[in-house]
Design a protein around this motif. Structure first.
Motif, PDB file in Angstrom:
ATOM      1  N   GLY A 201     -18.079  -0.771  26.931  1.00  0.00           N
ATOM      2  CA  GLY A 201     -19.165   0.188  27.066  1.00  0.00           C
ATOM      3  C   GLY A 201     -19.928   0.484  25.802  1.00  0.00           C
ATOM      4  O   GLY A 201     -20.579   1.529  25.699  1.00  0.00           O
ATOM      5  N   ASN A 202     -19.882  -0.420  24.834  1.00  0.00           N
ATOM      6  CA  ASN A 202     -20.563  -0.184  23.569  1.00  0.00           C
ATOM      7  C   ASN A 202     -21.981  -0.744  23.582  1.00  0.00           C
ATOM      8  O   ASN A 202     -22.277  -1.708  24.288  1.00  0.00           O
ATOM      9  CB  ASN A 202     -19.772  -0.824  22.428  1.00  0.00           C
ATOM     10  CG  ASN A 202     -18.346  -0.324  22.387  1.00  0.00           C
ATOM     11  OD1 ASN A 202     -18.084   0.783  21.962  1.00  0.00           O
ATOM     12  ND2 ASN A 202     -17.410  -1.148  22.857  1.00  0.00           N
ATOM     13  N   THR A 203     -22.842  -0.144  22.780  1.00  0.00           N
ATOM     14  CA  THR A 203     -24.180  -0.674  22.541  1.00  0.00           C
ATOM     15  C   THR A 203     -24.240  -1.177  21.108  1.00  0.00           C
ATOM     16  O   THR A 203     -23.918  -0.438  20.170  1.00  0.00           O
ATOM     17  CB  THR A 203     -25.254   0.407  22.749  1.00  0.00           C
ATOM     18  OG1 THR A 203     -25.207   0.855  24.103  1.00  0.00           O
ATOM     19  CG2 THR A 203     -26.632  -0.146  22.456  1.00  0.00           C
ATOM     20  N   VAL A 204     -24.626  -2.428  20.944  1.00  0.00           N
ATOM     21  CA  VAL A 204     -24.723  -3.046  19.621  1.00  0.00           C
ATOM     22  C   VAL A 204     -26.127  -3.614  19.491  1.00  0.00           C
ATOM     23  O   VAL A 204     -26.512  -4.484  20.283  1.00  0.00           O
ATOM     24  CB  VAL A 204     -23.665  -4.150  19.430  1.00  0.00           C
ATOM     25  CG1 VAL A 204     -23.791  -4.776  18.060  1.00  0.00           C
ATOM     26  CG2 VAL A 204     -22.254  -3.587  19.644  1.00  0.00           C
ATOM     27  N   ARG A 205     -26.882  -3.161  18.491  1.00  0.00           N
ATOM     28  CA  ARG A 205     -28.272  -3.600  18.372  1.00  0.00           C
ATOM     29  C   ARG A 205     -28.703  -3.624  16.913  1.00  0.00           C
ATOM     30  O   ARG A 205     -28.178  -2.899  16.084  1.00  0.00           O
ATOM     31  CB  ARG A 205     -29.197  -2.691  19.183  1.00  0.00           C
ATOM     32  CG  ARG A 205     -29.115  -1.228  18.813  1.00  0.00           C
ATOM     33  CD  ARG A 205     -29.803  -0.314  19.813  1.00  0.00           C
ATOM     34  NE  ARG A 205     -29.505   1.089  19.543  1.00  0.00           N
ATOM     35  CZ  ARG A 205     -30.200   1.871  18.749  1.00  0.00           C
ATOM     36  NH1 ARG A 205     -31.270   1.389  18.120  1.00  0.00           N
ATOM     37  NH2 ARG A 205     -29.855   3.127  18.552  1.00  0.00           N
ATOM     38  N   ARG A 206     -29.648  -4.481  16.640  1.00  0.00           N
ATOM     39  CA  ARG A 206     -30.197  -4.662  15.292  1.00  0.00           C
ATOM     40  C   ARG A 206     -29.074  -4.863  14.274  1.00  0.00           C
ATOM     41  O   ARG A 206     -28.893  -4.087  13.341  1.00  0.00           O
ATOM     42  CB  ARG A 206     -31.075  -3.485  14.881  1.00  0.00           C
ATOM     43  CG  ARG A 206     -32.350  -3.361  15.697  1.00  0.00           C
ATOM     44  CD  ARG A 206     -33.372  -2.431  15.043  1.00  0.00           C
ATOM     45  NE  ARG A 206     -32.854  -1.085  14.834  1.00  0.00           N
ATOM     46  CZ  ARG A 206     -32.905  -0.108  15.727  1.00  0.00           C
ATOM     47  NH1 ARG A 206     -33.441  -0.330  16.918  1.00  0.00           N
ATOM     48  NH2 ARG A 206     -32.420   1.086  15.448  1.00  0.00           N
ATOM     49  N   VAL A 207     -28.311  -5.958  14.465  1.00  0.00           N
ATOM     50  CA  VAL A 207     -27.228  -6.289  13.544  1.00  0.00           C
ATOM     51  C   VAL A 207     -27.380  -7.742  13.098  1.00  0.00           C
ATOM     52  O   VAL A 207     -27.896  -8.589  13.819  1.00  0.00           O
ATOM     53  CB  VAL A 207     -25.842  -6.072  14.185  1.00  0.00           C
ATOM     54  CG1 VAL A 207     -25.661  -4.626  14.611  1.00  0.00           C
ATOM     55  CG2 VAL A 207     -25.619  -7.002  15.359  1.00  0.00           C
ATOM     56  N   ASP A 208     -26.924  -7.997  11.922  1.00  0.00           N
ATOM     57  CA  ASP A 208     -26.824  -9.359  11.394  1.00  0.00           C
ATOM     58  C   ASP A 208     -25.388  -9.591  10.938  1.00  0.00           C
ATOM     59  O   ASP A 208     -24.791  -8.730  10.307  1.00  0.00           O
ATOM     60  CB  ASP A 208     -27.774  -9.551  10.218  1.00  0.00           C
ATOM     61  CG  ASP A 208     -29.226  -9.678  10.647  1.00  0.00           C
ATOM     62  OD1 ASP A 208     -29.487 -10.438  11.589  1.00  0.00           O
ATOM     63  OD2 ASP A 208     -30.077  -8.991  10.065  1.00  0.00           O
ATOM     64  N   ARG A 209     -24.711 -10.736  11.329  1.00  0.00           N
ATOM     65  CA  ARG A 209     -25.336 -11.781  12.115  1.00  0.00           C
ATOM     66  C   ARG A 209     -24.937 -11.706  13.584  1.00  0.00           C
ATOM     67  O   ARG A 209     -25.723 -12.047  14.459  1.00  0.00           O
ATOM     68  CB  ARG A 209     -24.890 -13.117  11.509  1.00  0.00           C
ATOM     69  CG  ARG A 209     -25.111 -14.320  12.389  1.00  0.00           C
ATOM     70  CD  ARG A 209     -24.675 -15.585  11.690  1.00  0.00           C
ATOM     71  NE  ARG A 209     -24.705 -16.728  12.594  1.00  0.00           N
ATOM     72  CZ  ARG A 209     -24.403 -17.960  12.197  1.00  0.00           C
ATOM     73  NH1 ARG A 209     -24.069 -18.171  10.926  1.00  0.00           N
ATOM     74  NH2 ARG A 209     -24.430 -18.956  13.035  1.00  0.00           N
ATOM     75  N   THR A 210     -23.713 -11.254  13.855  1.00  0.00           N
ATOM     76  CA  THR A 210     -23.154 -11.354  15.193  1.00  0.00           C
ATOM     77  C   THR A 210     -22.974  -9.967  15.796  1.00  0.00           C
ATOM     78  O   THR A 210     -22.653  -9.008  15.091  1.00  0.00           O
ATOM     79  CB  THR A 210     -21.792 -12.078  15.133  1.00  0.00           C
ATOM     80  OG1 THR A 210     -21.983 -13.370  14.542  1.00  0.00           O
ATOM     81  CG2 THR A 210     -21.190 -12.246  16.510  1.00  0.00           C
ATOM     82  N   GLY A 211     -23.119  -9.885  17.121  1.00  0.00           N
ATOM     83  CA  GLY A 211     -22.949  -8.609  17.792  1.00  0.00           C
ATOM     84  C   GLY A 211     -21.505  -8.161  17.841  1.00  0.00           C
ATOM     85  O   GLY A 211     -21.123  -7.161  17.223  1.00  0.00           O
TER      86      GLY A 211
END
Length: 651
Positions: A201-211
């Motif tokens: 249930g997590n939100t992962v956004r605008r990350v480098d490199r991998t989610g």
């Protein structure tokens, strides 16, 4: 702060407030044999850790060793800067919980690029991380994560729950060590793994490199010996009971979600979109590598970018040394690199046995399948829609790699111009096609498919997403597939699919059926009961448990000549398809499926493969034929051969 001192201060403050009536007994969340510690980084002073006198700095949290059942509760709408690295481990039934209290936005842990990991656990177990906003933003790029849990020469770490986090704006570099949420094993002295970890249930956004990903130094999968270098213990320690569920991952520099070195790992109900936006290396949406029996299901992946000069950019991937992976009930659309990558032979490794079934691919680019080596794999009952103007290939094969795969009951609704690109003409024989629908574009090397249909499948609303691919009442794709043993029992929508009657083609079972009313034309084609009847066997043929394509048993053919035959009832002037899985004990041996005494010339389809391959042939009965004899025959070699999952269907 010493943990016992902190606990005494919290208990004293709480007792005083209860006595004064300022708190009720239910104000502190219940947790077995533990204490709740409160943190409000907006508070003016650093308190005792009670709700009315909270800590106000991460330094105090990080200096405390917590015990089973403890809770660390951060005030909503507050922000703590730096790294959250609490100490201690929970116990079975009494994990340590990090969560939020109060009202408002999730409490924020802002690394601000000052630390490599905004939230960090090291050689700890029985933890729950919930309802936090996590970032690690900086003006430069370096190896950074939002959340990282590390085990280093630890043994087995048990019980991790990462739930409902909002991880965003992680200024990592473009190496695979920079991740939004990462679980990692290091060391070579003690065999170490994670067990019972759920990322949900997590939100992962605008990350480098991998989610989201995981990694381990104990990665010497037998199919990938190249990873075992100097100083690395020669062992494969797969992780167990690992689940990635209900996560939404977007705007990643590279990969969306990676599953490494898992034993029956599960990724389900995840959404990955706008992945591979910045990395110039190969990336994919959701993929598995060096694992055994991973299941990837009910996910949606879209708009994965294929960067110039790269080969990937697809939604899904069974990568190096991944064995027996299952990709089912997924929705892939508008991915620049296509739907599926088989990379079992990348890096001179091996991998195979993948099952790709009941998926929908709509408007994917480049190719439906990018084949870079795999054996004994199946792709069946998928729906592929390519609109007018598409140049997407159905198959694109990498140079110098061998892929062996059976493709059945798929519907390729191809209004574009893409076709089939093999490394060489001989490799086309490694793709066993039976009962597929090819509608629209018909390139010159379209597969010679036993049971092929080129008729319009009559979708309800092609191009309309997951609700657009049911089959209208008059569709020729209804009830015209072949039964695949062990087919999972349901279609994309969860509708039951036949186990005896002929299923619909494609990912959506639209026609009704009653298995009890459908008798198979060929009996005992799986040999799973252990009996051989009604097959007639030569003296050196027998049912065996030594090898099986599916179900635990198969038919073993001994030294040549060795054969098994069955006479079936047929109708005159009717076309049938005979399919089965076969392999030999050595490449010097040859085995064939065949049909005879059907009112026409004897027909055979053979193999020398030492891994399971599906073979098929079509035959048309004569004007007065009422029976036909089908057979499996070891006709060349002194070793052995095997047949399994044999069936005959009327076209």
């Amino acid at each position: 702060m010493d943990r016992s001192t902190a606990r005494k201060a919290v208990r004293a403050a709480t007792a005083a407030l209860l006595a004064a009536g300022a708190l009720t007994a239910t104000a502190t969340p219940a947790q077995a044999a533990g204490t709740a510690y409160y943190v409000d980084c907006s508070a003016a002073a650093n308190g005792s850790g009670s709700q009315v006198s909270p800590w106000n700095t991460l330094a105090t949290v990080n200096a405390t060793t917590f015990a089973p059942g403890d809770q660390i509760l951060f005030k909503r709408s507050s922000t703590c800067t730096g790294q959250l690295h609490p100490k201690g481990s929970g116990a079975a039934g009494s994990p340590i919980v990090v969560d939020a209290y109060g009202t408002g936005a999730q409490p924020a842990i802002a690394g601000e690029g000052r630390v490599p990991d905004a939230v960090y656990l090291y050689n700890q177990e029985y933890w729950e991380l919930r309802n936090l906003d996590v970032s690690n933003t900086a003006s430069d790029k370096a190896v950074r994560t939002g959340v990282r849990i590390v085990l280093n020469d630890f043994g087995t770490g048990d019980y991790y729950r990462i739930k409902n986090l909002n991880v965003h704006d992680v200024s990592g570099d473009l190496t695979k060590a920079s991740v939004g949420i990462s679980l990692d094993v290091y060391g070579t002295a003690v065999q170490t793994k994670f067990n019972d970890a759920i990322v949900d249930g997590n939100t992962v956004r605008r990350v480098d490199r991998t989610g989201i990903s995981n990694g381990t130094s104990w990665n010497c999968n037998p199919g990938w010996t190249g990873v075992c270098g100097t100083g690395t213990a020669n062992a494969f320690v797969p992780w167990t009971d690992i689940v990635f569920r209900n996560n939404t991952i977007s705007d990643t520099g590279g990969d969306g979600l990676i599953m490494r070195n898992l034993d029956k790992g599960l990724a389900e109900h995840n959404t990955v979109f706008d992945a591979a936006q910045r990395s110039t290396e190969n990336n994919a949406g959701l993929w598995t590598i060096a694992g055994d029996g991973d299941v990837i299901q009910n996910n949606e992946v879209y708009r994965v970018k294929r960067q110039p000069g790269t080969n990937d950019g697809m939604a899904f991937d069974a990568d190096i040394a991944a064995d027996m992976s299952v990709f089912q009930y997924n929705y892939s659309h508008d991915n620049e690199g296509g739907f599926m990558l088989f990379c079992g032979s990348c890096a001179n490794a091996s991998g195979g046995g993948s099952v790709v079934r009941y998926n929908l691919s709509q408007n994917d680019k480049s190719r439906f399948l990018y084949a870079v080596g795999q054996t004994s794999s199946q792709i069946y009952n998928n729906t592929v829609y390519l609109p007018t103007g598409s140049t997407t290939k159905i198959i694109e094969e990498s140079a110098g790699k061998t892929t062996k795969v059976a493709l059945n009951n798929n519907v390729f609704h191809n209004l574009g111009t893409g076709g089939y690109q093999y490394d060489n003409a001989a490799n086309a024989a490694n793709y066993d096609w039976a009962t597929n629908t090819f509608y629209g574009n018909h390139p010159s090397n379209e597969p010679d498919d036993a049971g092929k249909s080129t008729a319009d499948p009559q979708f309800t609303n092609p191009g309309g997403g997951t609700g657009g691919y049911g089959l209208q009442a008059g569709s020729p794709a209804r009830g015209s597939g072949i039964v695949i043993p062990g087919n999972g029992g349901k279609d994309y929508n969860g509708t039951p699919v036949p186990a005896v009657c002929r299923p619909d083609r494609g990912a959506f079972q639209s026609s009704a059926f009653t298995d009890a009313s459908c008798a198979p034309l060929l009996a005992n084609g799986t040999f799973d009961s252990g009996a051989s009847a009604p097959w007639s066997l030569s003296s050196n043929a027998a049912v065996t448990t030594a090898a099986s394509h599916n179900g635990g048993r198969s038919l073993k053919l001994g030294a040549t000549p060795s054969t098994a035959e069955q006479t079936i009832a047929v109708s005159p002037n009717t076309t049938y398809t005979f399919t089965g899985w076969m392999k030999t004990g050595a490449t010097a041996d040859n085995a064939v499926l065949g049909v005879k005494n059907h009112g026409g010339a004897q027909l055979t389809a053979g193999t020398t493969s030492t891994t399971w391959v599906q073979k098929s042939l079509s035959f048309t009965t004569g004007a007065s034929a009422t029976t036909a004899t089908v057979f499996c025959y070891h006709n060349v070699g002194s070793g052995s051969a095997y047949c399994d999952d044999l069936q005959v269907v009327k076209n």
